[in-house]
Design a protein around this motif. Structure first.
Motif, PDB file in Angstrom:
ATOM      1  N   GLY A 218       0.846  -0.785  -0.035  1.00  0.00           N
ATOM      2  CA  GLY A 218       0.255  -0.416  -0.030  1.00  0.00           C
ATOM      3  C   GLY A 218       0.340   1.293  -0.148  1.00  0.00           C
ATOM      4  O   GLY A 218       0.572   2.126  -0.630  1.00  0.00           O
ATOM      5  N   ILE A 219       2.080   1.417   0.468  1.00  0.00           N
ATOM      6  CA  ILE A 219       3.221   2.614   0.911  1.00  0.00           C
ATOM      7  C   ILE A 219       3.113   2.789  -0.426  1.00  0.00           C
ATOM      8  O   ILE A 219       3.614   4.160  -1.310  1.00  0.00           O
ATOM      9  CB  ILE A 219       3.628   2.813   2.085  1.00  0.00           C
ATOM     10  N   CYS A 220       4.013   1.375  -0.356  1.00  0.00           N
ATOM     11  CA  CYS A 220       4.766   1.241  -2.153  1.00  0.00           C
ATOM     12  C   CYS A 220       3.975   1.691  -2.967  1.00  0.00           C
ATOM     13  O   CYS A 220       4.607   2.959  -3.913  1.00  0.00           O
ATOM     14  CB  CYS A 220       5.637   0.029  -2.897  1.00  0.00           C
ATOM     15  N   ALA A 221       2.530   1.511  -3.063  1.00  0.00           N
ATOM     16  CA  ALA A 221       2.068   1.830  -4.183  1.00  0.00           C
ATOM     17  C   ALA A 221       1.703   3.456  -4.337  1.00  0.00           C
ATOM     18  O   ALA A 221       1.879   4.129  -5.212  1.00  0.00           O
ATOM     19  CB  ALA A 221       0.478   1.371  -4.188  1.00  0.00           C
ATOM     20  N   ALA A 222       1.276   4.284  -3.037  1.00  0.00           N
ATOM     21  CA  ALA A 222       0.607   5.382  -3.044  1.00  0.00           C
ATOM     22  C   ALA A 222       1.984   5.912  -3.312  1.00  0.00           C
ATOM     23  O   ALA A 222       1.572   7.362  -3.727  1.00  0.00           O
ATOM     24  CB  ALA A 222       0.509   5.634  -1.430  1.00  0.00           C
TER      25      ALA A 222
ATOM     26  N   LEU B 153      11.626   6.706  -9.370  1.00  0.00           N
ATOM     27  CA  LEU B 153      12.986   7.598  -7.966  1.00  0.00           C
ATOM     28  C   LEU B 153      12.047   8.065  -7.039  1.00  0.00           C
ATOM     29  O   LEU B 153      12.359   8.109  -5.932  1.00  0.00           O
ATOM     30  CB  LEU B 153      14.232   8.474  -8.263  1.00  0.00           C
ATOM     31  N   ALA B 154      11.187   9.041  -7.489  1.00  0.00           N
ATOM     32  CA  ALA B 154      10.518  10.209  -6.152  1.00  0.00           C
ATOM     33  C   ALA B 154       9.433   8.949  -5.965  1.00  0.00           C
ATOM     34  O   ALA B 154       9.393   9.340  -4.165  1.00  0.00           O
ATOM     35  CB  ALA B 154       9.783  10.594  -6.568  1.00  0.00           C
ATOM     36  N   GLY B 155       8.315   7.703  -6.460  1.00  0.00           N
ATOM     37  CA  GLY B 155       8.140   6.540  -5.783  1.00  0.00           C
ATOM     38  C   GLY B 155       8.952   5.834  -4.945  1.00  0.00           C
ATOM     39  O   GLY B 155       8.436   5.901  -3.570  1.00  0.00           O
ATOM     40  N   VAL B 156       9.865   5.817  -5.518  1.00  0.00           N
ATOM     41  CA  VAL B 156      11.215   5.203  -4.579  1.00  0.00           C
ATOM     42  C   VAL B 156      11.749   5.709  -2.488  1.00  0.00           C
ATOM     43  O   VAL B 156      11.564   5.041  -1.774  1.00  0.00           O
ATOM     44  CB  VAL B 156      12.391   4.297  -5.017  1.00  0.00           C
ATOM     45  N   VAL B 157      11.668   7.489  -3.250  1.00  0.00           N
ATOM     46  CA  VAL B 157      12.150   8.139  -1.749  1.00  0.00           C
ATOM     47  C   VAL B 157      10.891   8.533  -1.003  1.00  0.00           C
ATOM     48  O   VAL B 157      11.061   8.435   0.083  1.00  0.00           O
ATOM     49  CB  VAL B 157      12.488   9.174  -2.850  1.00  0.00           C
ATOM     50  N   ILE B 158      10.314   8.568  -1.642  1.00  0.00           N
ATOM     51  CA  ILE B 158       8.454   8.574  -0.557  1.00  0.00           C
ATOM     52  C   ILE B 158       8.325   7.537   0.481  1.00  0.00           C
ATOM     53  O   ILE B 158       8.235   6.925   1.368  1.00  0.00           O
ATOM     54  CB  ILE B 158       7.048   9.112  -1.167  1.00  0.00           C
ATOM     55  N   ALA B 159       8.572   6.282  -0.775  1.00  0.00           N
ATOM     56  CA  ALA B 159       8.150   5.116   0.095  1.00  0.00           C
ATOM     57  C   ALA B 159       8.673   4.867   1.505  1.00  0.00           C
ATOM     58  O   ALA B 159       9.151   4.257   2.325  1.00  0.00           O
ATOM     59  CB  ALA B 159       7.405   4.013  -0.766  1.00  0.00           C
TER      60      ALA B 159
ATOM     61  N   HIS C 281       5.718   5.808   9.500  1.00  0.00           N
ATOM     62  CA  HIS C 281       5.597   6.256   7.925  1.00  0.00           C
ATOM     63  C   HIS C 281       4.419   7.308   7.554  1.00  0.00           C
ATOM     64  O   HIS C 281       5.178   7.728   6.805  1.00  0.00           O
ATOM     65  CB  HIS C 281       4.008   4.861   7.916  1.00  0.00           C
ATOM     66  N   ALA C 282       4.007   8.205   8.254  1.00  0.00           N
ATOM     67  CA  ALA C 282       3.131   9.143   7.466  1.00  0.00           C
ATOM     68  C   ALA C 282       4.407  10.290   7.750  1.00  0.00           C
ATOM     69  O   ALA C 282       4.584  10.878   6.397  1.00  0.00           O
ATOM     70  CB  ALA C 282       1.704   9.824   8.903  1.00  0.00           C
ATOM     71  N   LEU C 283       5.090  10.147   9.227  1.00  0.00           N
ATOM     72  CA  LEU C 283       5.552  11.377   9.354  1.00  0.00           C
ATOM     73  C   LEU C 283       7.028  11.108   8.033  1.00  0.00           C
ATOM     74  O   LEU C 283       7.270  12.148   7.659  1.00  0.00           O
ATOM     75  CB  LEU C 283       6.353  11.701  10.342  1.00  0.00           C
TER      76      LEU C 283
END
Length: 254
Positions: A117-121, A138-144, A209-211
């Motif tokens: 779920g977090i990876c997808a978001a 890369l942006a998705g990897v950084v956020i997750a 996870h949110a922070l």
């Protein structure tokens, strides 16, 4: 409306106020009963999970003001973490490998739901925030990855909050939405730090996870491709090391 590129300090204060207000309200009302909100910490003492939803709501709302897609990713990270806090409370399995192994055997654990779920978001937010295909990934990897990293260090009182404050501070030196996202994460963390250090409450997966996702959004907005790549590599390496440590700890307890 506050201009995000010029007033990160105001965003920090606002996020802190929202988090503190939510923490106070949750502690006073304890929706569903106090038993639902209490967990045993590393020292065997009962602490409340109030800081998690309080900081997650403050972070998601603050980031969404300037980056709606990133705000939704922060919210999704918090929701996935909350699901694991509730559904996975009695699950002794830790680390990606344990949950992926269970998934391979046909069992969908709360940890697996959280992971995907977090990876997808993160990937969806990254796709919206950046233009080029590689930058989107890369942006998705950084956020997750950032969401997971903060949760990884949340093993003792105050560690997650102090990590957010330390990693978010450099972002305040930048201009633009990244500075505001960093300020929001720092404000939400600072608001609950005293209670966290005192052992009265903790972030749990919800807040950590949110922070972390909010910090990831700040990194995405404040870096070019080289910076994104460097952060992505570091976060993946941290996840691999953390998973290895979890595996070793599990075997030592068997």
């Amino acid at each position: 409306m506050i201009t995000s590129s010029r007033r990160p300090g105001a965003s920090l204060v606002l996020a802190a106020a929202v988090a503190r207000t939510a923490l106070t309200a949750l502690r006073a009302t304890a929706p569903g009963g106090r038993d639902r909100w209490e967990r045993e910490n590393h020292a065997g003492r009962a602490v409340g999970l109030y800081a998690g939803p309080a900081s997650a709501v403050a972070a998601a709302a603050g980031v969404a003001r300037v980056r709606p897609a990133a705000g939704l990713a922060v919210l999704a990270a918090g929701v996935c973490g909350a699901y694991d806090d509730v559904a996975g409370a009695e699950d002794p399995r830790r680390g990606f490998r344990a949950h992926l192994t269970a998934l391979r055997d046909g069992e969908v654990t709360s940890g697996a739901v959280k992971l995907f779920g977090i990876c997808a978001a993160g990937l969806v937010a990254g796709a919206v925030m950046r233009e080029r295909p590689l930058d989107k990934v890369l942006a998705g990897v950084v956020i997750a990855g950032a969401a997971h990293f903060v949760n990884l260090v949340d093993v003792r009182p105050g560690r997650a909050a102090v990590t957010v404050l330390a990693l978010g501070a450099p972002g305040l030196l930048r201009q633009g939405p990244g500075a505001e996202a960093a300020a929001v994460a720092m404000g939400a963390a600072a608001a609950v730090l005293p209670d966290d250090l005192a052992g009265r409450t903790m972030f749990g997966d919800t807040g950590a996870h949110a922070l972390g996702a909010a910090l990831g959004a700040a990194v995405v907005d404040g870096n070019g491709r080289a910076g994104l790549a460097a952060h992505a590599v570091a976060l993946v390496a941290a996840a691999v090391c953390g998973d290895r440590v979890s595996e070793l700890a599990r075997h030592s307890c068997e």
